[in-house]
Write an enzyme that holds these catalytic residues in place. Structure first.
Site, PDB file in Angstrom:
ATOM      1  N   CYS A   2       5.109 -10.288 -10.094  1.00  6.62           N
ATOM      2  CA  CYS A   2       6.266 -11.163 -10.205  1.00  6.62           C
ATOM      3  C   CYS A   2       7.441 -10.422 -10.833  1.00  6.62           C
ATOM      4  O   CYS A   2       7.253  -9.473 -11.579  1.00  6.62           O
ATOM      5  CB  CYS A   2       6.009 -12.429 -11.034  1.00  6.62           C
ATOM      6  N   ARG A  27       8.202  -6.736  -6.295  1.00  2.70           N
ATOM      7  CA  ARG A  27       7.168  -7.165  -7.236  1.00  2.70           C
ATOM      8  C   ARG A  27       6.391  -8.383  -6.736  1.00  2.70           C
ATOM      9  O   ARG A  27       5.460  -8.837  -7.386  1.00  2.70           O
ATOM     10  CB  ARG A  27       7.803  -7.497  -8.600  1.00  2.70           C
ATOM     11  N   TRP A  74       4.434 -13.221  -7.070  1.00  3.03           N
ATOM     12  CA  TRP A  74       3.228 -12.756  -6.388  1.00  3.03           C
ATOM     13  C   TRP A  74       2.109 -13.632  -6.948  1.00  3.03           C
ATOM     14  O   TRP A  74       1.775 -13.558  -8.132  1.00  3.03           O
ATOM     15  CB  TRP A  74       2.968 -11.279  -6.674  1.00  3.03           C
ATOM     16  N   ASN A 100       6.184 -13.446 -15.844  1.00  2.00           N
ATOM     17  CA  ASN A 100       5.453 -12.391 -15.137  1.00  2.00           C
ATOM     18  C   ASN A 100       4.265 -12.016 -16.006  1.00  2.00           C
ATOM     19  O   ASN A 100       4.445 -11.678 -17.175  1.00  2.00           O
ATOM     20  CB  ASN A 100       6.357 -11.161 -14.939  1.00  2.00           C
ATOM     21  N   GLY A 101       3.059 -12.090 -15.439  1.00  2.00           N
ATOM     22  CA  GLY A 101       1.857 -11.743 -16.208  1.00  2.00           C
ATOM     23  C   GLY A 101       0.777 -12.773 -15.950  1.00  2.00           C
ATOM     24  O   GLY A 101       0.871 -13.558 -15.001  1.00  2.00           O
ATOM     25  N   GLU A 482      -6.982   7.666   2.563  1.00  2.00           N
ATOM     26  CA  GLU A 482      -5.577   7.269   2.485  1.00  2.00           C
ATOM     27  C   GLU A 482      -5.091   6.763   3.848  1.00  2.00           C
ATOM     28  O   GLU A 482      -4.388   5.750   3.932  1.00  2.00           O
ATOM     29  CB  GLU A 482      -4.734   8.456   1.986  1.00  2.00           C
ATOM     30  N   LYS A 486      -3.646   2.968   4.535  1.00  2.00           N
ATOM     31  CA  LYS A 486      -2.290   2.769   5.073  1.00  2.00           C
ATOM     32  C   LYS A 486      -2.335   1.855   6.295  1.00  2.00           C
ATOM     33  O   LYS A 486      -1.504   0.984   6.458  1.00  2.00           O
ATOM     34  CB  LYS A 486      -1.654   4.104   5.481  1.00  2.00           C
ATOM     35  N   GLU A 489      -3.142  -1.737   5.280  1.00  2.00           N
ATOM     36  CA  GLU A 489      -2.105  -2.300   4.429  1.00  2.00           C
ATOM     37  C   GLU A 489      -0.906  -2.816   5.222  1.00  2.00           C
ATOM     38  O   GLU A 489      -0.428  -3.912   4.969  1.00  2.00           O
ATOM     39  CB  GLU A 489      -1.667  -1.181   3.472  1.00  2.00           C
ATOM     40  N   HIS A 505     -26.386   6.803   8.631  1.00  2.00           N
ATOM     41  CA  HIS A 505     -27.195   6.012   7.692  1.00  2.00           C
ATOM     42  C   HIS A 505     -26.893   4.520   7.825  1.00  2.00           C
ATOM     43  O   HIS A 505     -27.197   3.742   6.926  1.00  2.00           O
ATOM     44  CB  HIS A 505     -26.961   6.513   6.266  1.00  2.00           C
ATOM     45  N   LYS A 604       4.756  -4.221  -4.772  1.00  2.00           N
ATOM     46  CA  LYS A 604       4.859  -2.784  -5.053  1.00  2.00           C
ATOM     47  C   LYS A 604       4.229  -2.424  -6.393  1.00  2.00           C
ATOM     48  O   LYS A 604       3.601  -1.394  -6.539  1.00  2.00           O
ATOM     49  CB  LYS A 604       6.339  -2.394  -5.029  1.00  2.00           C
TER      50      LYS A 604
END
Ligand code: F6R
Length: 609
Positions: A2, A27, A74, A100-101, A482, A486, A489, A505, A604
């Site tokens: 947030c 955020r 968020w 925020n938190g 990575e 990506k 995401e 396996h 982000k």
């Protein structure tokens, strides 16, 4: 996560709150809202979705006030609805609050502190705070805030309006970032300096339960007990200017293309007279030579993947064990770090809650703490005794690219530095590593040009599929991790990543006719093994996309879709191999029409655990 903002000014603050919130959207962007004191009454406007929706709603209502707070969310507790959007109002409407938190003991507060018949209009953890404020309020808002904060466990940055004080803005913070800025057209509070578009005269950080009372002409600080304290302004370390796309369709593409520059700037800042220098690392030579027993790299997401790559480089040249830990796991595990450990924290934002908690834990255990961060004034940079600053510049797209590449070269540089101090490489090897390191920016540039068209064509082939697999061995596996992240995401394509030797396996049962398998194959000592694993999936119908370099491509069947990057030494190959993987996710997401810079459910900066 947030983002919060607040302003007290001479004119209507609503336009500046909206401008600031737009910059804070990185955020979180699940819902947004503002509250203003209009006349002597608090008015608020909230919407689900992005700031643009809030802006539209506000333009219909046209509220006006010289003091206000704003929020972009968020979602943590409660779905992203209008009811759960901030600001929240206290039961009688005396206070409006943005947060925020996470308030970890919200349920206990409801049970143990607030009256049983308290009514809540949201499912958020935040709303209890508005109830507490009103419970403790007897004409003194600072005292009410101090008493409220004493009841809270967890993290918070609050922006608060009190109807009885229409010429004041209040704030408090603990474990969530918050700054207060004295500016030309008024005074602000914000989660990040980027939200402030005004000319800044002075900026202050708010930490450790501190409370702040802001008027047009003054900023007063109080400790958590409500006693006034004096604070000095901080050095302005970040720009508060708006980033532009510079003609690119998305920030992500711009940032992918900026990688040569990001990597060059980072390398240049760590080199002097042909040697690696670490200007903000104050660890004595004797530690590297005699005391150091192991290196532990702790991070989240893509930053964690840079650690997976670096492990191979560091173990190879420093002759020291190096483990890589996911911060959210590490912080709750038995912390096997001590004064003989170098604990290394990698973070673009320098604010990631889990990485920060792991850092604090390691410090407590006596480890030598070193952070690699991209945001100079971030909490991790401030709390670390030793810092390496990556020079990627501001990264706006939620999916990291240029900061990732800058982190990689910073880790290589650290590896060279440590190996030199420990005497585990020859002078010739050191020289050749540094020579090759300096060539990386140009090679990244070459690779960007070389692979662009072939990646676009692979994206056209895979953008309609449900699942993609990524495989590789050793550092190629780390690179594949990575690439897979990506793709998931930003294109929302399900993708799984495996160490190539693990397929048989169990996972190979998922390979069907036409299943795309992206194989990263560059590491010489396991190359023939990776080729066998590629043959195994091909035999079961997979469509193989091979990501390799020029030299190794000579040994790869032309029947595969081969994407070939420039050559470099084994240690640094990952820096080039990741480029087509970033582009593949970008072009796939573009073909699918995804919101590339702001993928769903993400933000982000991950400042909650
Ligand atoms: C993925 C991505 C995230 C971050 C992670 C850590 O593209 O950006 O996985 O790498 O959230 O963030 P920082 O580096 O800010 O600690």
């Amino acid at each position: 996560m947030c983002g919060i903002i607040g302003k007290i000014g001479v004119d209507n603050v609503a336009p500046d709150l909206i401008k600031g919130l737009k910059s804070l959207e990185y955020r979180g962007y699940d819902s947004a809202g503002v509250a203003l004191i209009c006349g002597n009454k608090i008015g608020r406007c909230r919407t689900s979705g992005r700031i643009s929706a809030l802006e539209k709603e506000l333009s219909n209502k046209n509220p006006c006030g010289i003091v206000g707070v704003g929020h972009t969310r968020w979602a943590t507790h409660g779905s992203p609805t209008k009811e759960n959007a901030h600001p929240h109002l206290s039961p009688k409407g005396v206070f409006a609050l943005v947060h925020n938190g996470i308030i970890e003991n919200a349920e206990n507060i409801k049970k143990d502190i607030l009256p049983r018949d308290s009514l809540f209009s949201s499912q958020t953890d935040t709303e209890v705070v508005t109830h507490l404020l009103e419970k403790y309020y007897k004409e003194d808002p600072v005292r009410a805030i101090s008493n409220t904060c004493r009841c809270l466990n967890g993290s918070y940055a609050f922006g608060i309006l009190c109807e009885d004080f229409p010429e004041k803005l209040f704030a408090a913070a603990n474990l969530s970032p918050l700054i207060v800025a004295e500016c030309e057209t008024g005074n602000y509070i914000a989660s990040d300096i980027i939200a402030i578009k005004d000319k800044i005269k002075n900026v202050y950080g708010v930490y450790d339960g501190e409370i702040c009372e802001v008027t047009l002409d003054s900023i007063k600080f109080y400790n958590s007990d409500g006693k006034e304290i004096k604070k000095l302004p901080e050095k302005l370390v970040a720009e508060n200017s708006d980033a532009e796309k510079d003609g690119y369709e998305h920030f992500m593409l711009k940032e992918i293309m900026q990688q040569p520059e990001a990597v060059k700037n980072t390398i240049d800042s760590l080199l002097k007279d042909g040697k690696i220098i670490l200007p903000h690392v104050k660890i004595q030579d004797s530690f590297w030579k005699k005391d150091l027993e192991k290196i532990v790299i702790v991070a989240c997401g893509s930053a964690y993947h840079t650690g997976l790559v670096a492990k191979f480089v560091i173990e190879g040249i420093c002759n020291i064990p190096c483990s890589v830990e996911i911060a959210s796991e590490f912080r709750y595990s038995v912390p096997f770090v001590n004064e003989k450990t170098l604990a290394l924290f990698v973070s673009q934002s320098g604010e990631t809650a889990d990485t920060l908690a792991a850092l604090r834990l390691s410090k407590k255990q006596g480890a030598k703490v070193l952070s690699i961060v991209n945001v100079a004034g971030s909490t991790m940079a401030r709390e670390s005794d030793n810092v390496i600053l990556t020079k990627a510049g501001r990264e706006i797209a939620v999916a990291t690219t240029k900061a990732y590449s800058a982190q990689l070269v910073a880790l290589y540089a650290l590896g060279i530095f440590v190996s030199e101090k420990r005497g585990t490489i020859t002078a010739d090897k050191e020289k050749s590593l540094i020579t090759e390191l300096k060539k990386l920016p140009v090679k990244i540039g070459e690779t960007l040009e070389k692979v662009n068209e072939s990646v676009k064509s692979v994206a056209r082939e895979i953008f309609t599929v449900q699942d993609v697999f990524y495989i590789g061995r050793l550092s190629d596996y780390a690179t594949a991790c990575e690439g897979s992240l990506k793709l998931k995401e930003i294109s929302y394509t399900n993708s799984q990543v495996y160490a190539a030797g693990e397929l048989k396996h169990g996972t190979i049962s998922l390979i069907n006719q036409g299943t795309p398998v992206v194989a990263v194959a560059s590491q010489r000592n396991v190359f023939s093994k990776t080729l066998s694993n590629i043959a195994e999936v091909e035999a079961r119908g997979a469509k193989v996309i091979c990501v390799t370099d020029e030299k190794m491509s000579e040994n790869i069947s032309e029947e595969y879709e081969n994407i070939v990057v420039a050559d470099t030494i084994e240690e640094f190959k990952s820096s080039l191999l990741v480029i087509p993987l970033q582009l593949l996710s970008y072009y796939t997401a573009k073909l699918k029409g995804c919101d590339i810079d702001k993928p769903k459910n993400l933000a982000k900066s991950v400042t909650v655990e």
